[in-house]
Design a protein around this motif. Structure first.
Motif, PDB file in Angstrom:
ATOM      1  N   LEU A 174       0.843  -1.205   0.000  1.00  0.00           N
ATOM      2  CA  LEU A 174       0.000   0.000   0.000  1.00  0.00           C
ATOM      3  C   LEU A 174       0.873   1.247   0.000  1.00  0.00           C
ATOM      4  O   LEU A 174       1.463   1.611   1.019  1.00  0.00           O
TER       5      LEU A 174
ATOM      6  N   GLY B  14       1.019  -2.248   4.802  1.00  0.00           N
ATOM      7  CA  GLY B  14       0.571  -3.638   4.706  1.00  0.00           C
ATOM      8  C   GLY B  14       1.645  -4.676   4.932  1.00  0.00           C
ATOM      9  O   GLY B  14       1.401  -5.878   4.743  1.00  0.00           O
TER      10      GLY B  14
ATOM     11  N   ALA C 277       0.780  -7.286   7.805  1.00  0.00           N
ATOM     12  CA  ALA C 277      -0.291  -8.189   7.380  1.00  0.00           C
ATOM     13  C   ALA C 277       0.196  -9.169   6.325  1.00  0.00           C
ATOM     14  O   ALA C 277      -0.268 -10.311   6.240  1.00  0.00           O
ATOM     15  N   THR C 278       1.139  -8.735   5.501  1.00  0.00           N
ATOM     16  CA  THR C 278       1.714  -9.616   4.474  1.00  0.00           C
ATOM     17  C   THR C 278       2.594 -10.690   5.107  1.00  0.00           C
ATOM     18  O   THR C 278       2.522 -11.871   4.741  1.00  0.00           O
TER      19      THR C 278
END
Length: 257
Positions: free
Chosen positions: A212, A246, A249-250
């Motif tokens: 992002l 992100g 989260a990745t």
């Protein structure tokens, strides 16, 4: 209403961006750094932290927020002395001034690296408040070619300290919110060397994917720090918020869920 805010590491990078943002909205900012700020102090030493806390007390009758941006990415013991003890010990010393505020806030700068493998002995000594043991463990890690674990260790310890402290006596019950903002890769002077080396940049991009918007500017992180320092941000404490495009989260899609 203007707030009185201490920002460490205020002369460059995220700290400078944050200081400018807070000043623009009318807050009274007291910057702390090695040089070039309102208050020059060496937060890598117990004496420097004590002197900083005493001088802040002379200049401010109360504090509405303390935001710790001071840190180093240079491998060595200073990662522990500055990144962890330079934040936590100073914040603890300033707790009485924070308790005088109507809406006191503490925001510490963590890092996504705090999710990476850390040196357990370093982290344990940090959380015990034993700086000499933490520095000794850091030296052992360096001698064992594990210096790369020291930065994650300092940031993991920061996150754990915040979680524990946020609900301890004298903090939440005094209205003091304690949170951590954990960036991924930020475009600051501290990371300039990484971007200048194509090999290191490739390693960094693989280790910290940011789908992002890519790399963050210092101002991107500063806005989130300012949010958590705001009087109107209530009922949030003990949290680690990743400003990472992100990456967390990745890398940890199912973590803690």
């Amino acid at each position: 209403m203007p707030r009185t805010v201490v920002v460490t590491g205020a002369s460059s990078g995220i700290g400078a961006a944050l200081s400018g943002l807070l000043a623009e909205r009318g807050d009274q900012v007291l910057g702390v750094d090695l040089a070039g700020s309102d208050l020059d102090a060496d937060l890598s030493t117990p004496q420097g932290r004590t002197a900083a806390a005493e001088e802040i007390g002379k200049r401010a009758g109360h504090l509405d927020a303390v935001i710790t941006c001071a840190g180093t990415a240079n491998p060595g013991e200073a990662m522990i002395a500055v990144n962890y003890f330079g934040s936590t010990v100073l914040v603890e010393a300033l707790q009485p001034l924070l308790a005088k505020s109507q809406a006191p806030r503490v925001v510490l700068v963590g890092s996504i690296s705090g999710t990476q493998p850390a040196d357990a002995a370093v982290v344990d000594a940090c959380l015990r408040g034993d700086e000499q043991a933490a520095l000794a463990a850091a030296r052992e890690a360096i001698a064992d070619n594990r210096a790369h674990q020291l930065y994650p260790s300092s940031k993991s310890a920061i996150a754990q300290w915040a979680r524990r402290t946020s609900v301890a006596e004298g903090w939440a019950d005094a209205g003091i919110a304690v949170n951590v903002v954990a960036p991924a890769v930020v475009l600051t002077p501290m990371t300039a060397g990484l971007f200048a080396d194509p090999r290191m940049k490739a390693v960094m991009d693989k280790a910290v994917p940011m789908p992002l918007h890519g790399y963050a500017a210092a101002e991107d992180v500063a806005r989130v720090l300012a949010y958590f320092a705001d009087a109107e941000t209530t009922h949030i404490t003990g949290q680690v918020v990743y400003v990472d495009g992100g990456a967390e989260a990745t890398l940890r899609p199912a973590a803690h869920y």
